[in-house]
Write a protein that holds these residues in place. Sequence first.
Motif, PDB file in Angstrom:
ATOM      1  N   ALA A  94      -3.338   8.756 -10.493  1.00  0.00           N
ATOM      2  CA  ALA A  94      -2.867   7.472 -11.010  1.00  0.00           C
ATOM      3  C   ALA A  94      -2.321   7.561 -12.432  1.00  0.00           C
ATOM      4  N   GLU A  95      -3.021   8.215 -13.310  1.00  0.00           N
ATOM      5  CA  GLU A  95      -2.555   8.298 -14.701  1.00  0.00           C
ATOM      6  C   GLU A  95      -1.250   9.071 -14.808  1.00  0.00           C
ATOM      7  N   SER A  96      -1.115  10.146 -14.049  1.00  0.00           N
ATOM      8  CA  SER A  96       0.129  10.922 -14.062  1.00  0.00           C
ATOM      9  C   SER A  96       1.295  10.104 -13.526  1.00  0.00           C
TER      10      SER A  96
ATOM     11  N   ALA B 259       4.949   6.673  -1.510  1.00  0.00           N
ATOM     12  CA  ALA B 259       3.910   7.680  -1.779  1.00  0.00           C
ATOM     13  C   ALA B 259       3.357   7.512  -3.190  1.00  0.00           C
ATOM     14  N   LEU B 260       4.186   7.079  -4.120  1.00  0.00           N
ATOM     15  CA  LEU B 260       3.703   6.846  -5.483  1.00  0.00           C
ATOM     16  C   LEU B 260       2.736   5.670  -5.525  1.00  0.00           C
ATOM     17  N   ILE B 261       3.020   4.651  -4.747  1.00  0.00           N
ATOM     18  CA  ILE B 261       2.108   3.500  -4.685  1.00  0.00           C
ATOM     19  C   ILE B 261       0.771   3.935  -4.108  1.00  0.00           C
ATOM     20  N   ILE B 262       0.808   4.705  -3.048  1.00  0.00           N
ATOM     21  CA  ILE B 262      -0.419   5.205  -2.431  1.00  0.00           C
ATOM     22  C   ILE B 262      -1.173   6.096  -3.407  1.00  0.00           C
ATOM     23  N   GLY B 263      -0.439   6.901  -4.172  1.00  0.00           N
ATOM     24  CA  GLY B 263      -1.057   7.794  -5.149  1.00  0.00           C
ATOM     25  C   GLY B 263      -1.817   7.069  -6.230  1.00  0.00           C
ATOM     26  N   LEU B 264      -1.492   5.804  -6.481  1.00  0.00           N
ATOM     27  CA  LEU B 264      -2.200   5.040  -7.503  1.00  0.00           C
ATOM     28  C   LEU B 264      -3.651   4.780  -7.122  1.00  0.00           C
ATOM     29  N   ASN B 265      -3.971   4.901  -5.848  1.00  0.00           N
ATOM     30  CA  ASN B 265      -5.351   4.718  -5.420  1.00  0.00           C
ATOM     31  C   ASN B 265      -6.219   5.934  -5.707  1.00  0.00           C
ATOM     32  N   ASP B 266      -5.608   7.045  -6.024  1.00  0.00           N
ATOM     33  CA  ASP B 266      -6.332   8.276  -6.353  1.00  0.00           C
ATOM     34  C   ASP B 266      -6.434   8.391  -7.866  1.00  0.00           C
TER      35      ASP B 266
ATOM     36  N   MET C 156      -7.319   4.157 -11.396  1.00  0.00           N
ATOM     37  CA  MET C 156      -6.931   3.355 -12.528  1.00  0.00           C
ATOM     38  C   MET C 156      -7.923   2.201 -12.608  1.00  0.00           C
ATOM     39  N   THR C 157      -8.573   2.040 -13.717  1.00  0.00           N
ATOM     40  CA  THR C 157      -9.622   1.037 -13.811  1.00  0.00           C
ATOM     41  C   THR C 157      -9.087  -0.355 -14.098  1.00  0.00           C
ATOM     42  N   ASP C 158      -7.980  -0.475 -14.721  1.00  0.00           N
ATOM     43  CA  ASP C 158      -7.425  -1.768 -15.074  1.00  0.00           C
ATOM     44  C   ASP C 158      -6.558  -2.287 -13.929  1.00  0.00           C
ATOM     45  N   GLN C 159      -7.057  -3.282 -13.201  1.00  0.00           N
ATOM     46  CA  GLN C 159      -6.358  -3.793 -12.020  1.00  0.00           C
ATOM     47  C   GLN C 159      -4.996  -4.387 -12.375  1.00  0.00           C
ATOM     48  N   LYS C 160      -4.904  -5.089 -13.494  1.00  0.00           N
ATOM     49  CA  LYS C 160      -3.618  -5.677 -13.899  1.00  0.00           C
ATOM     50  C   LYS C 160      -2.596  -4.584 -14.159  1.00  0.00           C
ATOM     51  N   ARG C 161      -3.015  -3.530 -14.830  1.00  0.00           N
ATOM     52  CA  ARG C 161      -2.111  -2.413 -15.107  1.00  0.00           C
ATOM     53  C   ARG C 161      -1.649  -1.764 -13.802  1.00  0.00           C
ATOM     54  N   LYS C 162      -2.565  -1.649 -12.851  1.00  0.00           N
ATOM     55  CA  LYS C 162      -2.218  -1.074 -11.552  1.00  0.00           C
ATOM     56  C   LYS C 162      -1.164  -1.932 -10.861  1.00  0.00           C
TER      57      LYS C 162
END
Length: 51
Positions: free
Chosen positions: A33-35, A22-29, A1-7
Amino acid sequence: MTDQKRKIDTIRSIKSLQLSNALIIGLNDAKQAESIAEAIRSLQNLTEQWN
């Protein structure tokens, strides 16, 4: 995810919904992340409709 605020906002949403870390960790991939973000938005919409 390119937008840090959105992340960060998405991570907060996950925590407030008390979902898996696991969902939080998945945001790094980038592939996941988009899913994950879309799933969170869908869950938030359902929560708003039910309340």
